[in-house]
Design a protein around this motif. Structure first.
Motif, PDB file in Angstrom:
ATOM      1  N   LEU A 271       0.763  -1.290  -0.060  1.00 29.82           N
ATOM      2  CA  LEU A 271       0.113  -0.034   0.101  1.00 29.82           C
ATOM      3  C   LEU A 271       0.795   1.232  -0.049  1.00 29.82           C
ATOM      4  O   LEU A 271       0.820   2.204  -0.956  1.00 29.82           O
ATOM      5  CB  LEU A 271      -0.738  -0.004   1.349  1.00 29.82           C
ATOM      6  CG  LEU A 271      -2.128   1.195   1.490  1.00 29.82           C
ATOM      7  CD1 LEU A 271      -3.122   0.580   2.185  1.00 29.82           C
ATOM      8  CD2 LEU A 271      -1.206   2.241   2.014  1.00 29.82           C
ATOM      9  N   LYS A 272       1.871   1.251   0.963  1.00 28.14           N
ATOM     10  CA  LYS A 272       2.736   2.453   1.099  1.00 28.14           C
ATOM     11  C   LYS A 272       3.403   2.486  -0.364  1.00 28.14           C
ATOM     12  O   LYS A 272       3.822   3.769  -0.961  1.00 28.14           O
ATOM     13  CB  LYS A 272       3.616   2.413   2.008  1.00 28.14           C
ATOM     14  CG  LYS A 272       2.905   2.261   3.606  1.00 28.14           C
ATOM     15  CD  LYS A 272       3.919   2.217   4.794  1.00 28.14           C
ATOM     16  CE  LYS A 272       3.031   2.227   5.983  1.00 28.14           C
ATOM     17  NZ  LYS A 272       3.687   1.640   7.127  1.00 28.14           N
ATOM     18  N   MET A 273       3.819   1.721  -1.110  1.00 24.43           N
ATOM     19  CA  MET A 273       4.742   1.710  -2.166  1.00 24.43           C
ATOM     20  C   MET A 273       3.861   2.292  -3.310  1.00 24.43           C
ATOM     21  O   MET A 273       4.189   3.307  -3.810  1.00 24.43           O
ATOM     22  CB  MET A 273       5.204   0.295  -2.782  1.00 24.43           C
ATOM     23  CG  MET A 273       5.771   0.200  -4.114  1.00 24.43           C
ATOM     24  SD  MET A 273       5.933  -1.368  -4.682  1.00 24.43           S
ATOM     25  CE  MET A 273       4.430  -1.858  -4.921  1.00 24.43           C
ATOM     26  N   ILE A 274       2.537   1.963  -3.403  1.00 32.25           N
ATOM     27  CA  ILE A 274       1.377   2.449  -4.274  1.00 32.25           C
ATOM     28  C   ILE A 274       1.251   3.950  -4.146  1.00 32.25           C
ATOM     29  O   ILE A 274       1.358   4.711  -5.160  1.00 32.25           O
ATOM     30  CB  ILE A 274       0.288   1.721  -4.224  1.00 32.25           C
ATOM     31  CG1 ILE A 274       0.511   0.202  -4.792  1.00 32.25           C
ATOM     32  CG2 ILE A 274      -0.447   2.201  -5.451  1.00 32.25           C
ATOM     33  CD1 ILE A 274       1.190   0.060  -6.198  1.00 32.25           C
ATOM     34  N   VAL A 275       1.208   4.341  -2.990  1.00 34.57           N
ATOM     35  CA  VAL A 275       1.016   5.728  -2.531  1.00 34.57           C
ATOM     36  C   VAL A 275       2.342   6.484  -2.932  1.00 34.57           C
ATOM     37  O   VAL A 275       1.850   7.435  -3.569  1.00 34.57           O
ATOM     38  CB  VAL A 275       0.766   5.903  -1.148  1.00 34.57           C
ATOM     39  CG1 VAL A 275       1.007   7.540  -0.758  1.00 34.57           C
ATOM     40  CG2 VAL A 275      -0.476   5.328  -0.354  1.00 34.57           C
ATOM     41  N   GLN A 331      -3.668   1.711 -10.517  1.00 34.25           N
ATOM     42  CA  GLN A 331      -2.683   0.853  -9.747  1.00 34.25           C
ATOM     43  C   GLN A 331      -3.278   0.725  -8.337  1.00 34.25           C
ATOM     44  O   GLN A 331      -2.665  -0.524  -8.054  1.00 34.25           O
ATOM     45  CB  GLN A 331      -1.358   1.877  -9.699  1.00 34.25           C
ATOM     46  CG  GLN A 331      -0.601   1.850 -11.168  1.00 34.25           C
ATOM     47  CD  GLN A 331       0.569   2.594 -11.360  1.00 34.25           C
ATOM     48  OE1 GLN A 331       1.566   2.189 -11.836  1.00 34.25           O
ATOM     49  NE2 GLN A 331       0.541   3.665 -10.439  1.00 34.25           N
ATOM     50  N   PRO A 332      -3.964   1.366  -7.551  1.00 35.57           N
ATOM     51  CA  PRO A 332      -4.415   0.987  -6.317  1.00 35.57           C
ATOM     52  C   PRO A 332      -5.119  -0.295  -6.386  1.00 35.57           C
ATOM     53  O   PRO A 332      -4.952  -1.237  -5.562  1.00 35.57           O
ATOM     54  CB  PRO A 332      -5.014   2.172  -5.714  1.00 35.57           C
ATOM     55  CG  PRO A 332      -4.406   3.388  -6.434  1.00 35.57           C
ATOM     56  CD  PRO A 332      -4.139   2.638  -8.006  1.00 35.57           C
ATOM     57  N   GLU A 333      -6.136  -0.227  -7.104  1.00 34.07           N
ATOM     58  CA  GLU A 333      -7.034  -1.463  -7.526  1.00 34.07           C
ATOM     59  C   GLU A 333      -6.301  -2.795  -7.864  1.00 34.07           C
ATOM     60  O   GLU A 333      -6.568  -3.906  -7.234  1.00 34.07           O
ATOM     61  CB  GLU A 333      -7.950  -0.956  -8.456  1.00 34.07           C
ATOM     62  CG  GLU A 333      -9.004  -0.012  -7.895  1.00 34.07           C
ATOM     63  CD  GLU A 333      -8.657   1.345  -7.624  1.00 34.07           C
ATOM     64  OE1 GLU A 333      -7.575   1.838  -8.388  1.00 34.07           O
ATOM     65  OE2 GLU A 333      -9.167   2.095  -7.581  1.00 34.07           O
ATOM     66  N   ILE A 334      -5.199  -2.472  -8.843  1.00 36.33           N
ATOM     67  CA  ILE A 334      -4.577  -3.583  -9.260  1.00 36.33           C
ATOM     68  C   ILE A 334      -3.676  -4.093  -8.096  1.00 36.33           C
ATOM     69  O   ILE A 334      -3.624  -5.503  -7.890  1.00 36.33           O
ATOM     70  CB  ILE A 334      -3.603  -3.222 -10.104  1.00 36.33           C
ATOM     71  CG1 ILE A 334      -4.397  -3.116 -11.628  1.00 36.33           C
ATOM     72  CG2 ILE A 334      -2.540  -4.562 -10.950  1.00 36.33           C
ATOM     73  CD1 ILE A 334      -5.165  -4.146 -12.231  1.00 36.33           C
TER      74      ILE A 334
END
Length: 542
Positions: A271-275, A331-334
């Motif tokens: 999660l933090k990586m995507i943010v 990208q968050p959904e994936i």
């Protein structure tokens, strides 16, 4: 082990002699503690009940070091002078194997573009060994060093253009503060590699290259998926226990709960990586489950890109052109979809769906919270205000109305002061628009309305203008690795000129600094690069 038959003693003695000036603290935990493929046959095949296959790199005919990172070398226990040594050239080109090590390729599976692909594995990556330095463990890997049992129909090599992009991007991401693998070195192999860059039936020979990559490990979501899919629960458990033992030592739960704790940590770091990706405008392009690290770090830089104009529907991958599965806004959904696949893979070790579902259900809420905090930082907001979410949503809609450079917009937004009139505030950001003629009628009015609300909002902050600008500039980079910049490096490198690689490398080490000597790179994508191959979308060809 030294043996006398077939000249092995003299060969190993030579290896020791070549490496006696370059010292690494070798740890072979992965290869020692996990099951190996019993076959040493290096042909494409299905590998059962094994985490990896032993395979040696192909010796390049004429290796040449193009660039290396002193910082990464220091991280794994090497000195700057080691980089210039023959031992360094030999080891990280795949010419010679470091003593007491046996290179190997990982076995894993994955979902590609949402579809189960079965066994994949390291098709063009070979892990040299693990090293320990300053109580941290690192895996050293060569990308482009030849075929493995997982190469399928490919040759296992890589070309210079994709290797330059991988080498520069990993380091650029690190200095941006985005979790990532690191790049140690970029080398020419001296051997031509045949590639069809456009997949149009016109293959051509390109320069071969090898990148040395560094990470805590290269274990992926797909590493667990393959054992779950084959119902090989014994090796699934071995891999999970190994991963927790060596890479998640803070997990102290016992029994099935330790696997739940493991999944929760992977979920949070992902999660933090995507943010962070969304913060800097990075689009991975190939978010298959085999390209997702259990460490929550960015791996496998293929058709990636940074947003030029703010476009939530943009993907850099030509393979994804039609469905845009891996577009910026998705990208968050994936990431969540991929985590579901990891949860399914770990389920046999837990035998209870509820704790996994609880973690997955919290992802979207947690992400929205982290995303909101990130966007508030980009806008210079420190005091909590309920209306901020509306201001952020209206901004992202505005940014999509006309072609607006994301990096330049957010960087220049910090130039707006509390005392600015709306027109003055607009002048601070107008450089970000690709075509000011598009700013007509209601679009211009909407921008003025938003800027009026923004100036009112920053007047509610306690920080002085200069203090707010300083804080904003810590999260809004001035320099990112735009695709056209990487392509210019590639064009020069094809002619044997590596000066631009070094120039961009040095610039990208300080992406948040003004660096006036690099001001020319703080610019919108040039018109010539809009549709040029390598400057907009890219294929997976490497």
């Amino acid at each position: 082990m030294l043996e006398t038959k077939n000249g092995t003693l003299s060969i190993n003695y030579l290896c020791l002699f070549k490496f006696n000036t370059m010292k690494l603290h070798i740890k072979n935990n992965f290869a020692t503690e996990l099951p190996a493929d019993p076959s040493l046959e290096n042909i494409p095949r299905q590998v059962e009940q094994a985490c990896f296959s032993y395979v040696a790199p192909v010796k390049p005919s004429n290796p040449e070091l193009i660039h290396a990172s002193v910082e990464v070398a220091n991280t794994i226990g090497l000195k700057e002078e080691d980089i210039a040594s023959t031992a360094f050239l030999n080891m990280f080109s795949g010419t010679t194997i470091y003593p007491e090590t046996k290179p190997y390729a990982l076995c894993y599976a994955g979902h590609q573009f949402g579809n189960w692909a079965g066994q994949l594995g390291d098709g063009r990556a070979i892990n040299l060994t693990e090293v320990l330095h300053n109580n941290e463990s690192f895996t050293l890997q060569l990308k482009g060093a030849g075929p493995t049992p997982y190469s399928r129909n490919a040759d296992g090599f890589a070309v210079l253009r994709s290797s330059i992009r991988e080498y520069l991007c990993a380091e650029a991401m690190h200095y941006l503060g985005v979790p990532t693998t690191r790049s140690l070195s970029l080398m020419l192999s001296g051997d031509p590699v045949l590639r069809d860059v456009l997949y149009n039936g016109n293959p051509a020979y390109e320069k071969g290259a090898i990148v040395a990559r560094v990470a805590p490990s290269f274990i992926r979501f797909g590493s667990f998926e393959i054992f779950a899919a084959r119902e090989d629960h014994e090796n699934l458990k071995l891999l999970a226990d190994f991963t927790i033992k060596h890479h998640f030592p803070n997990i102290h739960e016992e029994g099935s709960q330790k696997y739940v704790a493991f999944f929760e940590e992977v979920t949070q770091t992902t999660l933090k990586m995507i943010v962070e990706w969304q913060r800097v405008g990075f689009v991975h392009g190939v978010m298959n489950t085999d390209n997702m690290s259990i460490h929550g770090i960015t791996i496998d830089y293929g058709p990636y890109g940074w947003l030029e104009d703010y476009n939530s529907g943009w993907t850099p991958n030509t393979t994804d052109r039609q469905h845009k599965r891996y577009r910026f806004g998705n990208q968050p959904e994936i990431a969540l979809w991929n985590l579901y696949q990891l949860a399914n893979a770990l389920y046999p070790l837990i035998q209870e769906a509820k704790p996994l579902e609880t973690i997955l259900d919290a992802f979207s809420t947690d992400y929205e919270k982290e995303y909101l905090n990130m966007m508030k930082n980009k806008l210079g907001f420190q005091i909590k205000k309920e209306q901020d979410i509306i201001l952020i949503q209206s901004l992202t809609q505005l940014l999509e109305n006309v072609e607006t450079d994301m990096t330049i917009f957010f960087r220049n937004l910090s130039n707006i002061t509390k005392a600015d009139a709306t027109t003055t505030a607009f002048n601070s950001i107008k450089e970000a628009f690709y075509n000011e003629n598009d700013l007509k009628g209601t679009i211009m009015k909407d921008w003025h309305d938003w800027l009026e609300k923004y100036t009112i909002r920053i007047n509610e902050e306690t920080l002085l203008d200069a203090e707010r600008k300083e804080q904003m500039n810590l999260v809004n980079p001035k320099y990112v690795l735009r695709n056209y910049m990487a392509q210019l490096c590639i064009d020069d490198a094809d002619k044997g000129d590596y000066g631009l690689i070094n120039e961009l490398y040095e610039m990208l080490k300080k992406p948040y600094d003004e660096q006036p000597n690099f001001q020319k790179w703080f610019a919108k994508r040039p018109d010539w690069a809009r549709d040029k191959v390598g400057c907009s979308m890219l294929s997976c060809s490497s």
